[in-house]
Motif scaffolding. Structure first.
Motif, PDB file in Angstrom:
ATOM      1  N   ARG A 177     -55.208  25.660  27.672  1.00 40.77           N
ATOM      2  CA  ARG A 177     -55.163  25.309  29.111  1.00 40.77           C
ATOM      3  C   ARG A 177     -53.922  25.906  29.778  1.00 40.77           C
ATOM      4  O   ARG A 177     -54.003  26.454  30.878  1.00 40.77           O
ATOM      5  CB  ARG A 177     -55.207  23.788  29.287  1.00 40.77           C
ATOM      6  N   THR A 225     -53.699  25.215  20.360  1.00 38.25           N
ATOM      7  CA  THR A 225     -54.255  23.887  20.576  1.00 38.25           C
ATOM      8  C   THR A 225     -55.028  23.931  21.895  1.00 38.25           C
ATOM      9  O   THR A 225     -54.929  24.908  22.652  1.00 38.25           O
ATOM     10  CB  THR A 225     -53.141  22.829  20.680  1.00 38.25           C
ATOM     11  N   ASP A 226     -55.760  22.878  22.182  1.00 36.63           N
ATOM     12  CA  ASP A 226     -56.469  22.811  23.462  1.00 36.63           C
ATOM     13  C   ASP A 226     -55.480  22.868  24.623  1.00 36.63           C
ATOM     14  O   ASP A 226     -55.728  23.545  25.625  1.00 36.63           O
ATOM     15  CB  ASP A 226     -57.312  21.535  23.547  1.00 36.63           C
ATOM     16  N   GLU A 227     -54.355  22.186  24.471  1.00 38.11           N
ATOM     17  CA  GLU A 227     -53.327  22.214  25.532  1.00 38.11           C
ATOM     18  C   GLU A 227     -52.753  23.617  25.676  1.00 38.11           C
ATOM     19  O   GLU A 227     -52.486  24.081  26.785  1.00 38.11           O
ATOM     20  CB  GLU A 227     -52.215  21.207  25.249  1.00 38.11           C
TER      21      GLU A 227
END
Length: 145
Positions: free
Chosen positions: A105, A100-102
């Motif tokens: 990151r 996921t984007d999280e």
């Protein structure tokens, strides 16, 4: 009680490599803990980023993690919103894993933390020594190629 000298054991390259590896793992584990991540979570996140979308079984083989252990790690990562497991478009019977984007990151922060920990590990070596050392480690680790 003082530690016995054990000169025969402590002169073995395998013993010294084991000690260096243990120190490196401890430094990286401590750095990752600041991000709330364990070593295997970091390894799996990194592999998912590099291989995604990746079938769960292929992911396990790539990181050499027992399938039962991989399921636990993926459950943790999915619960935290860091990976997605969806039917594999190539084979709907399998799950494909992606970040996921999280997750991406967090992986960036973990990679930064791991690099700093490895800098600490190699701090006693000059830049030239680090290059030579890494080359030698690759040769003896069987990961060359």
């Amino acid at each position: 009680m003082a530690e016995a000298p054990l000169p025969a054991i402590r002169s073995l390259p395998s013993w010294l490599l084991g000690r260096a590896a243990a120190r490196g793992r401890a430094l990286v584990a401590e750095a990752l803990a600041v991000e709330g991540v364990k070593m295997w979570h970091h390894v799996v996140l990194s592999a998912v980023r590099d291989l995604a979308p990746v079938a769960q079984a292929d992911l396990g083989r790539a990181v050499r993690l027992d399938p039962k252990d991989l399921v636990g790690v993926l459950n943790d990562l999915q619960s935290a919103g860091l990976v997605l497991r969806e039917p594999d478009p190539a084979d709907r019977r399998k799950n494909a894993v992606s970040l996921t984007d999280e997750g991406a990151r967090l992986l960036e922060r973990c990679e930064r933390a791991a690099r700093h920990a490895n800098e600490e590990l190699l701090a006693p070596l000059s830049a030239d020594e680090r290059v030579r050392f890494m080359g030698l480690l690759i040769r003896i680790s069987g990961t060359e190629g």
